[in-house]
Scaffold this active site. Structure first.
Site, PDB file in Angstrom:
ATOM      1  NE  ARG A   8      -2.101  -1.489   3.324  1.00  0.00           N
ATOM      2  CZ  ARG A   8      -3.387  -1.811   3.196  1.00  0.00           C
ATOM      3  NH1 ARG A   8      -4.305  -0.891   3.209  1.00  0.00           N
ATOM      4  NH2 ARG A   8      -3.715  -3.080   3.066  1.00  0.00           N
ATOM      5  CB  THR A   9       4.003   2.295   1.643  1.00  0.00           C
ATOM      6  OG1 THR A   9       3.460   2.057   2.936  1.00  0.00           O
ATOM      7  CG2 THR A   9       4.854   3.547   1.691  1.00  0.00           C
ATOM      8  CE  LYS A  27      21.966  -9.794 -10.696  1.00  0.00           C
ATOM      9  NZ  LYS A  27      20.889  -8.782 -10.846  1.00  0.00           N
ATOM     10  NE  ARG A  64       8.164  -0.532   4.252  1.00  0.00           N
ATOM     11  CZ  ARG A  64       7.076  -0.102   4.884  1.00  0.00           C
ATOM     12  NH1 ARG A  64       6.606   1.104   4.649  1.00  0.00           N
ATOM     13  NH2 ARG A  64       6.470  -0.879   5.738  1.00  0.00           N
ATOM     14  CG  HIS A  84       6.505   5.042   7.431  1.00  0.00           C
ATOM     15  ND1 HIS A  84       6.695   5.523   6.150  1.00  0.00           N
ATOM     16  CD2 HIS A  84       5.508   4.135   7.341  1.00  0.00           C
ATOM     17  CE1 HIS A  84       5.839   4.925   5.327  1.00  0.00           C
ATOM     18  NE2 HIS A  84       5.109   4.082   6.039  1.00  0.00           N
TER      19      HIS A  84
END
Ligand code: ZN
Lengths: 139, 305
Positions: B51-52, B80, B101, B129
């Site tokens: 949702r973010t 990697k 994020r 946040h």
């Protein structure tokens, strides 16, 4: 080197007994090619025993970190054989690669090449926090 | 301002400005429909948060811009072993702004220290946040028409909940704010939040484990979920996850104009029978999140002009 007569250098005094080697390592004194003397368990009026480090022929060492390691330390700056300055090192605003953040959730835990940066957030209580995750760090 | 890593990066004036722009966007959608034409937002999501991510992407699309990115670490270069700093320097060549994020705390700051384009922290572990906090502030402003003179109940995980700490920090700037901190003993607010934020700013607060004790005093009730990923011990999580369930009955003594908020997704902490109550604001809150992100993208992209 005659350990009593330093011409141009520092005498780091009132180090907690037994801690001189730790400080020697933090200051990276092993990398210097000038004379360095460690005196362990010297007699002290205040605490009974203390350590002392004497560094000659060098006035360029950055001693800021001492304030973080032990604020009770006294530094004597010696020029031409005389004490020209006597001070307690202050807490540095920032420590780079001195202490590691131990927070397992911190980005430094997975990216080993990042510099460990800690910032002084509370001078009164000598609180340092990791710049990245803001966790308090302890020595 | 070039990046948004921590809500503390923003002055009160900047927050007010973002709120005003977001409100203007809500009233004049067409005016903003092409503002970011030809611009790209990269969403770098090292852990999934659908949702973010969608909120950011919808925000950019509504401004006429485009989006690209990845939605989990194993579909990205991180798998990697590339460092965050390297990734953002590469992506900065493709995109005009980055929303990141990351499960590790401080990762967006590392990115911001090296990036040529603005970085928005879209959540870094249990740490910050800021766009959630901006969403909360816009919601409060739109629903209560003020950010001062409020009694705010916050319920649930007050220990690990990052949204809670940021919200307390942000609201502490405004006049006459009182907090009612509702949590089980194990999930109480950490001491440093009390000393460094609440007490330092002389904010009145009470702690309780009873959700109904101060219900009649609240202007806002902010519910949070207990997040499984913050626990190292499964048993603790299971014991605490359903500690509070808000339902119609518990709202009996609440004010008529109470505003019930939740950062979503909810699990069980708000019963569905509350959804139809006019005081339930959590779905509106999600919508406000898109508008404040639009305002933020505009602000960051116009920084150097
Ligand atoms: Zn850290």
């Amino acid at each position: 080197m005659n350990i009593d007569s330093i011409k141009n250098g520092y005498v780091i005094d009132h180090i907690e007994a037994g801690k001189s080697f730790e400080i020697y390592n933090y200051l990276k004194l092993g990398e210097l090619d000038t004379s360095v003397a460690i005196i362990k368990n010297a007699k002290s009026n205040k605490t009974g025993k203390k350590d002392i480090i004497k560094i000659d022929e060098n006035l360029d060492i950055n001693l800021d970190i001492l304030g973080y390691l032990d604020p009770k330390i006294t530094v004597n700056k010696i020029k031409d054989g005389k004490i020209v300055e006597k001070f307690h090192p202050e807490l540095p605003e920032k420590l780079v690669n001195v202490v590691k953040c131990k927070n397992p959730r911190c980005i430094t835990s997975i990216e080993q090449e990042l510099p460990h940066i800690c910032e002084l957030t509370d001078r009164e209580h000598a609180v340092y926090r990791c710049k990245y995750c803001e966790e308090q760090v302890n020595r | 301002m070039k990046h948004l890593i921590d809500i503390k990066d923003l002055s009160t004036e900047e927050i007010d400005e973002l709120i005003n722009v977001a409100k203007d966007i809500m009233d004049n959608r067409q005016k903003y429909a092409k503002k970011c034409e030809g611009k790209k937002l990269a969403t770098l999501f090292y852990e999934p948060s659908t949702r973010t991510r969608l909120s950011f992407e919808a925000a950019m699309m509504e401004l006429g811009g485009n989006v690209l990115g990845f939605s989990s670490a194993n579909s990205s270069s991180a798998a990697k072993g590339e460092s965050v700093a390297d990734t953002v320097r590469v992506i900065g060549g493709y995109a005009d702004i980055i929303a990141m994020r990351h499960p590790k705390e401080g990762a967006p700051l590392v990115a911001a220290m090296k990036s040529e384009v603005p970085i928005i922290n879209a959540g870094d572990g249990g740490h910050n946040h800021p766009t959630q906090t901006l969403t909360d502030l816009l919601t409060i402003q739109c629903e209560k028409h003020r950010l001062s003179n409020l009694t705010i109940g916050i319920c649930g995980d007050l220990k690990f909940g990052r949204t809670v700490h940021s919200l307390i920090t942000a609201m502490s700037r405004y006049a006459n704010i009182k907090f009612v901190l509702i949590s089980p003993e194990e999930l109480q607010i950490p001491d440093y939040v009390k000393t460094d934020i609440l007490e330092k700013n002389h904010i009145e607060y009470v702690e309780t484990n009873d959700i109904e004790e101060y219900m009649q005093d609240l202007d806002i009730l902010y519910m949070t979920r207990v997040q499984k990923e913050r626990f190292f011990n499964e048993d603790d999580y299971i014991r605490l996850k359903d500690y509070y369930i808000l339902n119609k009955e518990k709202l009996e003594n609440a004010k008529e104009d109470l505003c019930i908020m939740h950062p979503l997704p909810r699990v069980n902490e708000i019963s569905v029978d509350v959804d139809d109550d006019k005081r339930a604001c959590y779905f509106k809150q999600a919508k406000y999140g898109k508008f404040i992100r639009m305002a933020l993208i505009l602000k960051l992209l116009n920084f150097e002009k």
